[in-house]
Design a protein around this motif. Structure first.
Motif, PDB file in Angstrom:
ATOM      1  N   SER A  48       0.835  -1.206   0.000  1.00 37.53           N
ATOM      2  CA  SER A  48       0.000   0.000   0.000  1.00 37.53           C
ATOM      3  C   SER A  48       0.866   1.251   0.000  1.00 37.53           C
ATOM      4  O   SER A  48       0.548   2.246  -0.653  1.00 37.53           O
ATOM      5  CB  SER A  48      -0.907   0.011   1.225  1.00 37.53           C
ATOM      6  OG  SER A  48      -1.623  -1.185   1.305  1.00 37.53           O
ATOM      7  N   ALA A  49       1.967   1.194   0.734  1.00 36.95           N
ATOM      8  CA  ALA A  49       2.863   2.343   0.776  1.00 36.95           C
ATOM      9  C   ALA A  49       3.493   2.566  -0.595  1.00 36.95           C
ATOM     10  O   ALA A  49       3.682   3.699  -1.036  1.00 36.95           O
ATOM     11  CB  ALA A  49       3.934   2.132   1.842  1.00 36.95           C
ATOM     12  N   HIS A  50       3.799   1.475  -1.294  1.00 40.53           N
ATOM     13  CA  HIS A  50       4.369   1.621  -2.635  1.00 40.53           C
ATOM     14  C   HIS A  50       3.385   2.268  -3.591  1.00 40.53           C
ATOM     15  O   HIS A  50       3.747   3.051  -4.454  1.00 40.53           O
ATOM     16  CB  HIS A  50       4.815   0.259  -3.166  1.00 40.53           C
ATOM     17  CG  HIS A  50       6.183  -0.102  -2.699  1.00 40.53           C
ATOM     18  ND1 HIS A  50       7.288  -0.052  -3.498  1.00 40.53           N
ATOM     19  CD2 HIS A  50       6.620  -0.455  -1.473  1.00 40.53           C
ATOM     20  CE1 HIS A  50       8.361  -0.389  -2.782  1.00 40.53           C
ATOM     21  NE2 HIS A  50       7.972  -0.638  -1.551  1.00 40.53           N
ATOM     22  N   MET A  51       2.112   1.916  -3.404  1.00 44.85           N
ATOM     23  CA  MET A  51       1.062   2.515  -4.231  1.00 44.85           C
ATOM     24  C   MET A  51       1.040   4.025  -4.004  1.00 44.85           C
ATOM     25  O   MET A  51       0.949   4.803  -4.946  1.00 44.85           O
ATOM     26  CB  MET A  51      -0.279   1.904  -3.811  1.00 44.85           C
ATOM     27  CG  MET A  51      -1.311   1.930  -4.870  1.00 44.85           C
ATOM     28  SD  MET A  51      -0.805   0.916  -6.259  1.00 44.85           S
ATOM     29  CE  MET A  51      -2.224   1.140  -7.280  1.00 44.85           C
ATOM     30  N   THR A  52       1.139   4.419  -2.732  1.00 44.12           N
ATOM     31  CA  THR A  52       1.169   5.841  -2.394  1.00 44.12           C
ATOM     32  C   THR A  52       2.303   6.537  -3.139  1.00 44.12           C
ATOM     33  O   THR A  52       2.130   7.606  -3.720  1.00 44.12           O
ATOM     34  CB  THR A  52       1.398   6.023  -0.878  1.00 44.12           C
ATOM     35  OG1 THR A  52       0.356   5.364  -0.188  1.00 44.12           O
ATOM     36  CG2 THR A  52       1.414   7.492  -0.494  1.00 44.12           C
ATOM     37  N   MET A  55       1.757   6.541  -7.145  1.00 43.36           N
ATOM     38  CA  MET A  55       0.695   7.424  -7.622  1.00 43.36           C
ATOM     39  C   MET A  55       0.850   8.842  -7.093  1.00 43.36           C
ATOM     40  O   MET A  55       0.882   9.798  -7.852  1.00 43.36           O
ATOM     41  CB  MET A  55      -0.672   6.878  -7.196  1.00 43.36           C
ATOM     42  CG  MET A  55      -0.900   5.459  -7.630  1.00 43.36           C
ATOM     43  SD  MET A  55      -2.630   4.989  -7.480  1.00 43.36           S
ATOM     44  CE  MET A  55      -3.025   5.525  -5.851  1.00 43.36           C
ATOM     45  N   GLY A  56       0.951   8.940  -5.793  1.00 41.61           N
ATOM     46  CA  GLY A  56       0.884  10.259  -5.173  1.00 41.61           C
ATOM     47  C   GLY A  56       2.116  11.116  -5.377  1.00 41.61           C
ATOM     48  O   GLY A  56       2.015  12.285  -5.760  1.00 41.61           O
TER      49      GLY A  56
ATOM     50  N   ARG B 239     -10.050   3.432   4.030  1.00 42.78           N
ATOM     51  CA  ARG B 239      -9.000   3.100   3.078  1.00 42.78           C
ATOM     52  C   ARG B 239      -7.790   2.507   3.799  1.00 42.78           C
ATOM     53  O   ARG B 239      -7.227   1.495   3.390  1.00 42.78           O
ATOM     54  CB  ARG B 239      -8.591   4.378   2.333  1.00 42.78           C
ATOM     55  CG  ARG B 239      -7.512   4.211   1.302  1.00 42.78           C
ATOM     56  CD  ARG B 239      -6.845   5.557   1.024  1.00 42.78           C
ATOM     57  NE  ARG B 239      -5.408   5.406   1.140  1.00 42.78           N
ATOM     58  CZ  ARG B 239      -4.609   5.256   0.094  1.00 42.78           C
ATOM     59  NH1 ARG B 239      -5.093   5.278  -1.114  1.00 42.78           N
ATOM     60  NH2 ARG B 239      -3.314   5.082   0.265  1.00 42.78           N
ATOM     61  N   THR B 243      -6.190  -1.311   3.604  1.00 40.02           N
ATOM     62  CA  THR B 243      -4.923  -1.524   2.906  1.00 40.02           C
ATOM     63  C   THR B 243      -3.759  -1.812   3.836  1.00 40.02           C
ATOM     64  O   THR B 243      -2.716  -2.247   3.381  1.00 40.02           O
ATOM     65  CB  THR B 243      -4.550  -0.303   2.046  1.00 40.02           C
ATOM     66  OG1 THR B 243      -4.523   0.846   2.883  1.00 40.02           O
ATOM     67  CG2 THR B 243      -5.539  -0.078   0.923  1.00 40.02           C
ATOM     68  N   GLY B 252       3.184   5.806   5.432  1.00 40.08           N
ATOM     69  CA  GLY B 252       3.090   5.133   4.137  1.00 40.08           C
ATOM     70  C   GLY B 252       1.681   4.683   3.821  1.00 40.08           C
ATOM     71  O   GLY B 252       1.338   4.432   2.669  1.00 40.08           O
ATOM     72  N   CYS B 253       0.836   4.565   4.847  1.00 42.36           N
ATOM     73  CA  CYS B 253      -0.546   4.110   4.649  1.00 42.36           C
ATOM     74  C   CYS B 253      -1.446   5.238   4.159  1.00 42.36           C
ATOM     75  O   CYS B 253      -2.551   4.998   3.683  1.00 42.36           O
ATOM     76  CB  CYS B 253      -1.137   3.597   5.950  1.00 42.36           C
ATOM     77  SG  CYS B 253      -0.251   2.243   6.714  1.00 42.36           S
ATOM     78  N   LEU B 254      -0.995   6.473   4.320  1.00 45.80           N
ATOM     79  CA  LEU B 254      -1.870   7.603   4.039  1.00 45.80           C
ATOM     80  C   LEU B 254      -1.990   7.848   2.543  1.00 45.80           C
ATOM     81  O   LEU B 254      -1.044   7.646   1.792  1.00 45.80           O
ATOM     82  CB  LEU B 254      -1.325   8.874   4.695  1.00 45.80           C
ATOM     83  CG  LEU B 254      -1.273   8.882   6.213  1.00 45.80           C
ATOM     84  CD1 LEU B 254      -0.680  10.183   6.699  1.00 45.80           C
ATOM     85  CD2 LEU B 254      -2.667   8.703   6.771  1.00 45.80           C
ATOM     86  N   ALA B 256      -1.797  10.002  -0.666  1.00 40.69           N
ATOM     87  CA  ALA B 256      -0.805  11.044  -0.932  1.00 40.69           C
ATOM     88  C   ALA B 256      -1.389  12.440  -0.728  1.00 40.69           C
ATOM     89  O   ALA B 256      -0.686  13.347  -0.278  1.00 40.69           O
ATOM     90  CB  ALA B 256      -0.276  10.894  -2.350  1.00 40.69           C
ATOM     91  N   PHE B 260       0.624  15.075   1.461  1.00 45.17           N
ATOM     92  CA  PHE B 260       1.129  16.334   0.916  1.00 45.17           C
ATOM     93  C   PHE B 260       0.373  17.525   1.487  1.00 45.17           C
ATOM     94  O   PHE B 260       0.950  18.577   1.739  1.00 45.17           O
ATOM     95  CB  PHE B 260       1.063  16.327  -0.617  1.00 45.17           C
ATOM     96  CG  PHE B 260       2.244  15.667  -1.246  1.00 45.17           C
ATOM     97  CD1 PHE B 260       3.440  16.346  -1.419  1.00 45.17           C
ATOM     98  CD2 PHE B 260       2.167  14.344  -1.639  1.00 45.17           C
ATOM     99  CE1 PHE B 260       4.538  15.725  -1.976  1.00 45.17           C
ATOM    100  CE2 PHE B 260       3.265  13.708  -2.201  1.00 45.17           C
ATOM    101  CZ  PHE B 260       4.454  14.401  -2.375  1.00 45.17           C
ATOM    102  N   LEU B 275      -6.019  10.837  -8.976  1.00 47.57           N
ATOM    103  CA  LEU B 275      -5.079   9.749  -9.134  1.00 47.57           C
ATOM    104  C   LEU B 275      -5.677   8.613  -9.943  1.00 47.57           C
ATOM    105  O   LEU B 275      -6.789   8.192  -9.730  1.00 47.57           O
ATOM    106  CB  LEU B 275      -4.670   9.237  -7.756  1.00 47.57           C
ATOM    107  CG  LEU B 275      -4.099  10.298  -6.834  1.00 47.57           C
ATOM    108  CD1 LEU B 275      -3.761   9.699  -5.494  1.00 47.57           C
ATOM    109  CD2 LEU B 275      -2.879  10.925  -7.461  1.00 47.57           C
ATOM    110  N   THR B 276      -4.891   8.171 -10.870  1.00 48.95           N
ATOM    111  CA  THR B 276      -5.339   7.012 -11.622  1.00 48.95           C
ATOM    112  C   THR B 276      -4.306   5.917 -11.458  1.00 48.95           C
ATOM    113  O   THR B 276      -3.120   6.167 -11.503  1.00 48.95           O
ATOM    114  CB  THR B 276      -5.481   7.351 -13.114  1.00 48.95           C
ATOM    115  OG1 THR B 276      -4.322   8.099 -13.495  1.00 48.95           O
ATOM    116  CG2 THR B 276      -6.709   8.182 -13.376  1.00 48.95           C
TER     117      THR B 276
END
Lengths: 74, 366
Positions: A48-52, A55-56, B239, B243, B252-254, B256, B260, B275-276
């Motif tokens: 999940s952190a990698h996804m962040t 993407m983010g 969410r 996850t 890291g769970c948040l 983005a 930010f 975000l896609t």
């Protein structure tokens, strides 16, 4: 060509919070308009952190640096 | 119309903020009356929750609670939705249909997004509320209705009246008992309580233990602007619970956007994160596991100041096993970290110290 400083300034906005959790987002390399980063610490193994990151952070970099192309997470 | 849902007054978090306490006290007082209540607040501040609470605290609680968003319907549809229609009133009206007013008979009708009701419809609404009667579309008889009307608005109706977008007479009819809900960013002291509540609710629903929350996440939550208010906070918690893979919620769970937004010096929301998801990259499990292992070892060495006995303790493995794994992961030993091997209980404090200091780049050859 994107500079290291430009990228660091974007990463710097979230870095203190990641460091407070015993982690970090390390800028390993800048190649052309792309950046290679590594996630370290407790979140490093979390999908999940990698996804962040993918993407983010890439989105934030593209928003703030027009010519930025790709974020590569090592 | 929204699903009746599973509202329970026990599931409402009051919070610590004086404003919310005042609102809940006021709700207790006015729930006994039948006068119109207008609840104003940004999207996601809990207008429907308050309406529900009013209904459940009133003598009408065993009668229906009907909530309708007036924003969902086009101008023509609002009328049939609220007042119903008779068979044959228009093409497709194959049978009689009661409106929301009739469905709420004896109970409470919550008209949300009242600021989206077109002017032409407002006059009909005024008449229905004033006379306590409705006429179905295409019908001729008046049906008397006994409902308590609660309205919700995200805009300031008084301002809309001044601008000519809302009828003054309807405004005064509705604005008997006003309740104004503050946005979440104006009652940040309630964020920890609310997030804990949501975390435990979603964890229970998923059948997992309630995750621990890191201080950095709490900090990010307290700094972020929450433009979507409590609803956004609720979704963020959902969410995260869905996850989280390690049992502890860390930065890291948040999402983005939260990360930010919280890191932005101006406290302004990050550019709307449209975000896609990209293509899912293939992963090597062995590499990934080695990464995890090497990261955890690096972390343990870091917080134990290079003391391997202490690091092994932190990781719940033997000192000798740690040595093997350091070699296997190719973790170069930091030159200065040859600390005395004695396991030092006092170094537990190092955890706190290290949590805020910047980790030195321990060489990780991945």
């Amino acid at each position: 060509m994107v500079s290291r400083d430009q990228i660091e300034s974007v990463l710097g906005r979230i870095r203190p919070m990641m460091q407070a959790d015993g982690g970090d987002i390390e800028l390993v390399d800048v190649r052309g308009n792309s950046a290679h980063v590594r996630l370290t610490g407790m979140c490093a193994g979390c999908p999940s952190a990698h996804m962040t990151l993918y993407m983010g952070v890439e989105m934030a970099l593209r928003d703030e640096i027009k010519e930025f192309e790709e974020l590569v997470v090592l | 119309m929204r699903a009746p849902g599973t509202f329970s007054p026990d599931n409402v978090v009051v919070g610590h903020s004086p404003r919310m306490r005042a609102i809940f006290d006021f709700v207790k007082v006015v729930s006994k009356s039948d006068s119109s209540v207008i609840i104003t607040g940004e999207s996601g501040t809990g207008k429907e929750v308050i309406a529900n609470l009013l209904h459940h605290a009133s003598s009408r609680r065993h009668q229906p609670f009907v909530a309708v968003s007036c924003a969902l319907f086009s101008e023509n549809l609002i009328e049939t939705e609220l007042f119903g229609h008779e068979r044959g009133a228009f093409t497709g009206a194959i049978k009689d249909k009661p409106g929301r007013f009739e469905m709420a008979q004896g109970g409470t009708l919550f008209l949300d997004d009242i600021d989206d009701v077109p002017l032409s419809m407002q006059v009909k609404l005024l008449r229905a509320i004033q006379n306590r009667t409705v006429e179905r579309v295409g019908g001729t008889r008046s049906i008397s209705v006994n409902v308590r009307v609660i309205t919700g608005s995200k805009r300031d109706l008084k301002k809309m009246v001044a601008e000519g977008n809302f009828r003054e007479d309807l405004f005064y009819r509705l604005n008997v008992l006003p309740i104004v809900l503050p946005p979440l960013r104006e009652r940040r002291e309630d964020i920890p309580l609310l997030s804990d509540f949501f975390f435990s609710r979603f964890a229970r629903a998923r059948g997992i233990d309630v995750p621990a929350i890191s201080p950095a996440v709490r900090y990010a939550f307290s700094r972020y602007r929450w433009p979507g208010n409590v609803r956004e906070l609720e979704n963020a918690c959902e969410r995260i619970v869905q996850t989280c893979t390690c049992g502890t919620v860390r930065t890291g769970c948040l999402a983005a956007g939260v990360l930010f937004g919280a890191g932005d010096p101006a406290g302004a929301p990050a550019a709307a994160a449209q975000l896609t998801a990209g293509e899912t990259p293939s992963i090597s499990l062995d590499d990934r596991l080695r990464d995890v292992e090497s990261n955890l070892i690096t972390w343990a060495l870091k917080v134990s100041d290079g003391n391997k006995s202490r690091a092994a303790e932190l990781l719940g493995i033997k000192r000798s096993t740690l040595g093997d794994r350091i070699v296997r992961c190719g973790l170069a030993e930091p030159a200065a970290a040859d600390a005395a091997p004695a396991a030092d209980a006092a170094s537990a404090d190092a955890l706190d110290g290290a949590a805020v200091s910047r980790p030195e780049p321990l060489a990780v050859s991945a």
